[in-house]
Design an enzyme around this catalytic site. Structure first.
Site, PDB file in Angstrom:
ATOM      1  N   HIS A 136      -0.105   1.980  -4.603  1.00 15.59           N
ATOM      2  CA  HIS A 136       0.416   2.187  -3.245  1.00 15.59           C
ATOM      3  C   HIS A 136       0.860   3.634  -3.088  1.00 15.59           C
ATOM      4  O   HIS A 136       1.632   4.152  -3.904  1.00 15.59           O
ATOM      5  CB  HIS A 136       1.613   1.255  -2.996  1.00 15.59           C
ATOM      6  CG  HIS A 136       2.314   1.515  -1.691  1.00 15.59           C
ATOM      7  ND1 HIS A 136       3.600   1.989  -1.610  1.00 15.59           N
ATOM      8  CD2 HIS A 136       1.879   1.383  -0.410  1.00 15.59           C
ATOM      9  CE1 HIS A 136       3.945   2.130  -0.335  1.00 15.59           C
ATOM     10  NE2 HIS A 136       2.919   1.767   0.404  1.00 15.59           N
ATOM     11  N   SER A 137       0.365   4.302  -2.055  1.00 14.92           N
ATOM     12  CA  SER A 137       0.820   5.644  -1.692  1.00 14.92           C
ATOM     13  C   SER A 137       0.579   6.633  -2.847  1.00 14.92           C
ATOM     14  O   SER A 137      -0.576   6.836  -3.222  1.00 14.92           O
ATOM     15  CB  SER A 137       2.288   5.567  -1.261  1.00 14.92           C
ATOM     16  OG  SER A 137       2.640   6.689  -0.513  1.00 14.92           O
ATOM     17  N   ALA A 138       1.610   7.192  -3.472  1.00 23.46           N
ATOM     18  CA  ALA A 138       1.376   8.061  -4.625  1.00 23.46           C
ATOM     19  C   ALA A 138       0.727   7.273  -5.767  1.00 23.46           C
ATOM     20  O   ALA A 138       0.011   7.843  -6.597  1.00 23.46           O
ATOM     21  CB  ALA A 138       2.685   8.682  -5.097  1.00 23.46           C
ATOM     22  N   ALA A 140      -1.628   5.148  -5.358  1.00 15.67           N
ATOM     23  CA  ALA A 140      -3.067   5.169  -5.066  1.00 15.67           C
ATOM     24  C   ALA A 140      -3.672   6.490  -5.542  1.00 15.67           C
ATOM     25  O   ALA A 140      -4.799   6.519  -6.059  1.00 15.67           O
ATOM     26  CB  ALA A 140      -3.307   4.981  -3.571  1.00 15.67           C
ATOM     27  N   LEU A 171      -3.865   1.742  -1.549  1.00 18.06           N
ATOM     28  CA  LEU A 171      -3.161   1.192  -0.392  1.00 18.06           C
ATOM     29  C   LEU A 171      -2.285   2.275   0.214  1.00 18.06           C
ATOM     30  O   LEU A 171      -1.419   2.832  -0.483  1.00 18.06           O
ATOM     31  CB  LEU A 171      -2.288   0.012  -0.840  1.00 18.06           C
ATOM     32  CG  LEU A 171      -3.081  -1.151  -1.461  1.00 18.06           C
ATOM     33  CD1 LEU A 171      -2.188  -2.013  -2.334  1.00 18.06           C
ATOM     34  CD2 LEU A 171      -3.742  -1.985  -0.377  1.00 18.06           C
TER      35      LEU A 171
END
Ligand code: NFK
Length: 315
Positions: A136-138, A140, A171
């Site tokens: 998720h976010s970082a 990803a 994500l």
């Protein structure tokens, strides 16, 4: 719920308390080829001490409480913690903090920890490449950096004994650091400098700027799923579409799911949106002939402009 599964946490390194993974076993005895581990890398811009491996629990709960038969394809869940960079909102006293608790990681510490965590999990559970890696976010960014080999490791070779996943799921991902700063403002630069230094270092770590091929390190069976919600107030649509284009240029099987619902952090807090992505990813892996599929929703049923008001993260 996740509490109905056996949970254990173990350390894969001794430098930091954060070099640990949480594991929720489902059926780890059966080593059938058709079963996958689901492994999560949390976000928090490489620095937020409030987000850790337990942020995966609502998603695990949503998967195991659903009626979907995809559960029968899951061997277990794991969630990776990794060393964090300093966060200005949560300063630590260097004198009064033990080295194990002091958050002073700097690139490539974060991605090195992800490689180490995967090695440790593969040694313990012997699942090889039978896993889906979600970030998720970082997280990803970190997941896709595995495919970038030495480029994302400051020139060091990636460990040869770690198997890459069958699928990577990004994500609400960060894929181009400079692009985000250019489009969304200089506040974003502050997120990246603590982890990577000044902007001259950013292209090497940005998946969208990778100049080699995303396919070359990866086997025939492979898949990247890019998930995004139009309600995400921190990461915009061009970030996902830009990454999708780069992967497709490299002939990577790519599935873009751009119609998820929820805010940037609301999605993992809820769990159901990510559970839905896990279901789709497993179904896709099971379906034969992983041909390139696009499922991007073209429907703008949310007013993205409204969601962008006050692009501010909680400090
Ligand atoms: N809560 C974080 C901010 C954060 O996580 C974030 C902010 C903007 C875009 C992406 C973010 N996180 C990605 O991992 C912080 O306070 O540093």
């Amino acid at each position: 719920m996740a509490s109905s599964l056996s949970y254990a946490a173990f350390h894969y390194g001794s430098d930091s308390e954060l070099q640990r993974v949480g594991v929720w076993e489902v059926d780890t005895v059966a080593s059938e080829k058709s079963k996958y581990w689901i492994i999560y890398i949390h976000g928090g811009a490489w620095r937020d001490p409030r987000i850790d491996h337990k942020s995966f629990i609502p998603t695990i709960d949503a998967v195991i409480s659903s009626q979907d038969e995809c559960k029968s394809s899951i061997s277990g869940f794991a969630s990776v913690d990794y060393r964090l960079s300093p966060h200005p909102g949560f300063p630590q006293d260097p004198e009064g903090t033990t080295p194990r608790d002091y958050r002073n990681a700097f690139h490539p510490d974060h991605i090195k920890d992800v490689w180490s965590a995967l090695r440790s999990l593969q040694e313990r559970y012997a699942f090889g490449s039978n896993y889906v890696l979600l970030g998720h976010s970082a997280g990803a960014t970190l997941a896709l950096q595995l495919l970038m080999g030495s480029t994302a490791l400051k020139g060091s070779a990636p460990p040869a004994d770690v198997a890459l996943p069958a699928a990577i799921v990004g994500l609400e991902g960060i894929y181009d650091l400079q692009g985000l700063v250019d489009r969304l403002g200089p506040e974003y630069a502050a997120l990246f400098v603590g982890a990577f230094g000044d902007s001259s270092n950013w292209s090497d770590v940005s998946p969208m700027k990778f100049t080699k091929s995303f396919r070359s390190a990866w086997s025939e069976e492979h898949l990247v799923v890019l998930g995004w919600s139009p309600e995400d107030e921190l990461i915009d649509r061009p970030e996902i579409e830009g990454m999708q284009k780069v992967l497709e240029k490299d002939n990577v099987n790519t599935l873009a799911l751009t119609d998820l619902s929820g805010t940037h952090d609301g999605m993992w807090e809820d769990g159901r949106p990510f559970a839905q992505v896990i279901r789709k990813t497993l179904n896709h892996l099971k379906s034969s002939g992983l041909s390139i599929t696009r499922q991007s929703s073209q429907i703008f049923d949310n007013d993205e402009a409204n969601n962008r008001q006050g692009r501010q993260w909680r400090l």
